[in-house]
Design a protein around this motif. Structure first.
Motif, PDB file in Angstrom:
ATOM      1  N   ASN A 117      49.362  49.238  20.046  1.00 27.13           N
ATOM      2  CA  ASN A 117      49.735  47.937  20.609  1.00 27.13           C
ATOM      3  C   ASN A 117      48.623  47.431  21.531  1.00 27.13           C
ATOM      4  OD1 ASN A 117      50.127  49.299  23.110  1.00 27.13           O
ATOM      5  ND2 ASN A 117      52.284  49.648  22.653  1.00 27.13           N
ATOM      6  N   GLU A 118      48.823  46.246  22.065  1.00 26.11           N
ATOM      7  CA  GLU A 118      47.794  45.607  22.899  1.00 26.11           C
ATOM      8  C   GLU A 118      47.495  46.432  24.151  1.00 26.11           C
ATOM      9  OE1 GLU A 118      50.427  44.100  21.571  1.00 26.11           O
ATOM     10  OE2 GLU A 118      49.640  42.443  20.369  1.00 26.11           O
ATOM     11  N   TYR A 119      48.526  46.965  24.776  1.00 23.96           N
ATOM     12  CA  TYR A 119      48.330  47.810  25.959  1.00 23.96           C
ATOM     13  C   TYR A 119      47.419  48.991  25.615  1.00 23.96           C
ATOM     14  CZ  TYR A 119      49.337  51.486  29.343  1.00 23.96           C
ATOM     15  OH  TYR A 119      49.218  52.495  30.267  1.00 23.96           O
ATOM     16  N   ALA A 120      47.693  49.654  24.506  1.00 22.53           N
ATOM     17  CA  ALA A 120      46.904  50.817  24.101  1.00 22.53           C
ATOM     18  C   ALA A 120      45.460  50.427  23.799  1.00 22.53           C
ATOM     19  CB  ALA A 120      47.547  51.494  22.900  1.00 22.53           C
ATOM     20  N   TRP A 121      45.249  49.250  23.216  1.00 21.99           N
ATOM     21  CA  TRP A 121      43.875  48.779  22.991  1.00 21.99           C
ATOM     22  C   TRP A 121      43.153  48.621  24.319  1.00 21.99           C
ATOM     23  CZ3 TRP A 121      40.903  49.019  18.956  1.00 21.99           C
ATOM     24  CH2 TRP A 121      41.461  49.029  17.675  1.00 21.99           C
ATOM     25  N   SER A 122      43.836  48.102  25.331  1.00 24.26           N
ATOM     26  CA  SER A 122      43.185  47.923  26.630  1.00 24.26           C
ATOM     27  C   SER A 122      42.883  49.272  27.281  1.00 24.26           C
ATOM     28  CB  SER A 122      44.027  47.037  27.557  1.00 24.26           C
ATOM     29  OG  SER A 122      45.164  47.704  28.047  1.00 24.26           O
ATOM     30  N   LYS A 123      43.761  50.260  27.101  1.00 25.15           N
ATOM     31  CA  LYS A 123      43.492  51.597  27.640  1.00 25.15           C
ATOM     32  C   LYS A 123      42.306  52.246  26.920  1.00 25.15           C
ATOM     33  CE  LYS A 123      45.576  53.440  30.489  1.00 25.15           C
ATOM     34  NZ  LYS A 123      45.364  53.441  31.955  1.00 25.15           N
ATOM     35  N   LEU A 124      42.203  52.019  25.614  1.00 25.28           N
ATOM     36  CA  LEU A 124      41.054  52.540  24.874  1.00 25.28           C
ATOM     37  C   LEU A 124      39.768  51.865  25.353  1.00 25.28           C
ATOM     38  CD1 LEU A 124      39.873  54.380  22.735  1.00 25.28           C
ATOM     39  CD2 LEU A 124      40.402  52.620  21.026  1.00 25.28           C
ATOM     40  N   GLY A 125      39.837  50.579  25.685  1.00 25.53           N
ATOM     41  CA  GLY A 125      38.684  49.895  26.255  1.00 25.53           C
ATOM     42  C   GLY A 125      38.245  50.555  27.550  1.00 25.53           C
ATOM     43  N   GLY A 126      39.206  50.939  28.378  1.00 24.42           N
ATOM     44  CA  GLY A 126      38.890  51.672  29.598  1.00 24.42           C
ATOM     45  C   GLY A 126      38.263  53.024  29.293  1.00 24.42           C
ATOM     46  N   GLU A 127      38.808  53.710  28.288  1.00 22.15           N
ATOM     47  CA  GLU A 127      38.242  55.006  27.890  1.00 22.15           C
ATOM     48  C   GLU A 127      36.768  54.869  27.502  1.00 22.15           C
ATOM     49  OE1 GLU A 127      40.045  57.598  25.060  1.00 22.15           O
ATOM     50  OE2 GLU A 127      42.071  57.338  25.864  1.00 22.15           O
ATOM     51  N   CYS A 128      36.422  53.769  26.847  1.00 23.76           N
ATOM     52  CA  CYS A 128      35.032  53.564  26.420  1.00 23.76           C
ATOM     53  C   CYS A 128      34.088  53.568  27.611  1.00 23.76           C
ATOM     54  CB  CYS A 128      34.902  52.257  25.637  1.00 23.76           C
ATOM     55  SG  CYS A 128      35.700  52.311  24.029  1.00 23.76           S
ATOM     56  N   ILE A 136      43.248  43.202  30.147  1.00 27.99           N
ATOM     57  CA  ILE A 136      41.785  43.184  30.084  1.00 27.99           C
ATOM     58  C   ILE A 136      41.204  43.369  31.478  1.00 27.99           C
ATOM     59  CG2 ILE A 136      39.765  41.724  29.618  1.00 27.99           C
ATOM     60  CD1 ILE A 136      41.469  40.514  27.272  1.00 27.99           C
ATOM     61  N   ASN A 137      41.726  42.613  32.439  1.00 29.34           N
ATOM     62  CA  ASN A 137      41.196  42.693  33.806  1.00 29.34           C
ATOM     63  C   ASN A 137      41.427  44.056  34.446  1.00 29.34           C
ATOM     64  OD1 ASN A 137      39.929  40.180  34.244  1.00 29.34           O
ATOM     65  ND2 ASN A 137      41.922  39.210  34.445  1.00 29.34           N
ATOM     66  N   SER A 138      42.598  44.644  34.247  1.00 28.12           N
ATOM     67  CA  SER A 138      42.880  45.920  34.906  1.00 28.12           C
ATOM     68  C   SER A 138      42.343  47.110  34.126  1.00 28.12           C
ATOM     69  CB  SER A 138      44.373  46.075  35.182  1.00 28.12           C
ATOM     70  OG  SER A 138      45.104  46.051  33.970  1.00 28.12           O
ATOM     71  N   ASN A 139      42.648  47.197  32.847  1.00 32.42           N
ATOM     72  CA  ASN A 139      42.327  48.401  32.084  1.00 32.42           C
ATOM     73  C   ASN A 139      40.911  48.445  31.526  1.00 32.42           C
ATOM     74  OD1 ASN A 139      44.861  49.468  32.550  1.00 32.42           O
ATOM     75  ND2 ASN A 139      45.732  48.511  30.742  1.00 32.42           N
ATOM     76  N   ILE A 140      40.305  47.290  31.285  1.00 34.23           N
ATOM     77  CA  ILE A 140      38.948  47.290  30.730  1.00 34.23           C
ATOM     78  C   ILE A 140      37.926  46.957  31.824  1.00 34.23           C
ATOM     79  CG2 ILE A 140      37.384  46.279  29.024  1.00 34.23           C
ATOM     80  CD1 ILE A 140      39.880  45.835  27.224  1.00 34.23           C
ATOM     81  N   ILE A 141      38.028  45.767  32.402  1.00 33.24           N
ATOM     82  CA  ILE A 141      37.057  45.357  33.418  1.00 33.24           C
ATOM     83  C   ILE A 141      37.221  46.198  34.685  1.00 33.24           C
ATOM     84  CG2 ILE A 141      36.291  43.450  34.885  1.00 33.24           C
ATOM     85  CD1 ILE A 141      37.134  41.576  32.521  1.00 33.24           C
ATOM     86  N   GLY A 142      38.448  46.376  35.134  1.00 29.16           N
ATOM     87  CA  GLY A 142      38.688  47.179  36.343  1.00 29.16           C
ATOM     88  C   GLY A 142      38.192  48.598  36.185  1.00 29.16           C
ATOM     89  N   THR A 143      38.503  49.214  35.049  1.00 29.05           N
ATOM     90  CA  THR A 143      38.047  50.581  34.802  1.00 29.05           C
ATOM     91  C   THR A 143      36.530  50.641  34.714  1.00 29.05           C
ATOM     92  OG1 THR A 143      40.121  51.128  33.692  1.00 29.05           O
ATOM     93  CG2 THR A 143      38.240  52.571  33.251  1.00 29.05           C
ATOM     94  N   SER A 144      35.926  49.640  34.099  1.00 26.18           N
ATOM     95  CA  SER A 144      34.460  49.596  34.032  1.00 26.18           C
ATOM     96  C   SER A 144      33.863  49.525  35.432  1.00 26.18           C
ATOM     97  CB  SER A 144      34.004  48.394  33.200  1.00 26.18           C
ATOM     98  OG  SER A 144      34.437  48.536  31.866  1.00 26.18           O
ATOM     99  N   ASN A 145      34.442  48.705  36.292  1.00 28.06           N
ATOM    100  CA  ASN A 145      33.940  48.594  37.669  1.00 28.06           C
ATOM    101  C   ASN A 145      34.116  49.898  38.441  1.00 28.06           C
ATOM    102  OD1 ASN A 145      33.036  45.942  37.431  1.00 28.06           O
ATOM    103  ND2 ASN A 145      35.016  45.095  37.997  1.00 28.06           N
ATOM    104  N   ILE A 146      35.240  50.553  38.261  1.00 26.05           N
ATOM    105  CA  ILE A 146      35.458  51.845  38.919  1.00 26.05           C
ATOM    106  C   ILE A 146      34.454  52.875  38.396  1.00 26.05           C
ATOM    107  CG2 ILE A 146      37.062  53.796  39.100  1.00 26.05           C
ATOM    108  CD1 ILE A 146      39.319  51.649  39.255  1.00 26.05           C
ATOM    109  N   THR A 147      34.213  52.867  37.089  1.00 21.53           N
ATOM    110  CA  THR A 147      33.243  53.787  36.506  1.00 21.53           C
ATOM    111  C   THR A 147      31.858  53.551  37.105  1.00 21.53           C
ATOM    112  OG1 THR A 147      34.514  53.852  34.450  1.00 21.53           O
ATOM    113  CG2 THR A 147      32.238  54.645  34.346  1.00 21.53           C
ATOM    114  N   LEU A 148      31.447  52.297  37.209  1.00 23.36           N
ATOM    115  CA  LEU A 148      30.146  51.973  37.807  1.00 23.36           C
ATOM    116  C   LEU A 148      30.063  52.462  39.248  1.00 23.36           C
ATOM    117  CD1 LEU A 148      29.607  48.380  36.367  1.00 23.36           C
ATOM    118  CD2 LEU A 148      28.280  50.446  35.807  1.00 23.36           C
ATOM    119  N   SER A 149      31.143  52.301  39.990  1.00 32.50           N
ATOM    120  CA  SER A 149      31.166  52.760  41.379  1.00 32.50           C
ATOM    121  C   SER A 149      31.067  54.291  41.452  1.00 32.50           C
ATOM    122  CB  SER A 149      32.436  52.276  42.077  1.00 32.50           C
ATOM    123  OG  SER A 149      32.449  52.676  43.414  1.00 32.50           O
ATOM    124  N   CYS A 150      31.769  54.975  40.568  1.00 30.51           N
ATOM    125  CA  CYS A 150      31.700  56.443  40.545  1.00 30.51           C
ATOM    126  C   CYS A 150      30.294  56.916  40.189  1.00 30.51           C
ATOM    127  CB  CYS A 150      32.727  57.005  39.562  1.00 30.51           C
ATOM    128  SG  CYS A 150      34.428  56.871  40.136  1.00 30.51           S
TER     129      CYS A 150
END
Length: 170
Positions: free
Chosen positions: A56-67, A9-23
């Motif tokens: 699996n759970e990993y893939a759900w977190s990657k999809l969260g990042g994709e969102c 959650i922290n790396s693939n969802i929240i981290g990706t969201s933060n990177i997206t906001l920065s971009c």
């Protein structure tokens, strides 16, 4: 990270969201590496517009990042099945299909896609991991999916790479 979903959650969802906001803030292109496991992994030959159902759970977190990435127009999502070279295991699965690429091969392709936007499947031919790895490591041994208990995997996560091939051949 099955044993610790908070890491995913922290790396693939929240981290990706933060990177997206920065971009967005800096008007910088974002390229997100996702996974073939966002697809249902039943029938294979998945295209970029096929329905998603992470396996699996990993893939759900990657999809969260994709969102998060999907909300930014200057972005590219690459759905990939990456493999380390050399293959880090003594055995490889014989009864699943993937569109594996070694990381060095994938890196060369990514460089050719930097000006693209949207979603692109990036992978190789649909093969079992055993068939794929055996090309570079003839000593790899066989294993089947029912012998693997530590991670949930789909039977066929192979991806249709026609869109990729059309871009590369233009």
């Amino acid at each position: 990270h099955i044993e610790s979903p908070s890491i995913s959650i922290n790396s693939n969802i929240i981290g990706t969201s933060n990177i997206t906001l920065s971009c967005i803030k800096h008007k910088t292109k974002l390229i997100y590496i996702s996974t073939d496991y966002v697809y249902p992994c039943v029938d294979g030959n998945y295209s970029e517009i096929d329905p998603l159902l992470p396996v699996n759970e990993y893939a759900w977190s990657k999809l969260g990042g994709e969102c998060a990435v999907q909300l930014y127009n200057n972005s590219l999502i690459l759905r990939m099945a990456l493999c380390q070279k050399p293959f880090p295991h003594l055995k490889a699965l014989t009864d699943i299909k993937k569109s594996y690429l070694y990381m060095d091969e994938a890196a060369e392709i990514i460089l050719k896609l930097v000006n693209e936007r949207g979603i692109i499947n990036v992978g190789g031919n649909a093969l079992s991991p055993y068939e794929f790895v055996r090309k570079t490591n003839p000593k790899v041994e066989k294993i089947t999916l029912n012998e693997v208990n530590d991670v949930k995997m789909g039977k066929n996560s192979s991806m249709n790479i026609n869109k990729l091939n059309n871009i590369l051949n233009d």
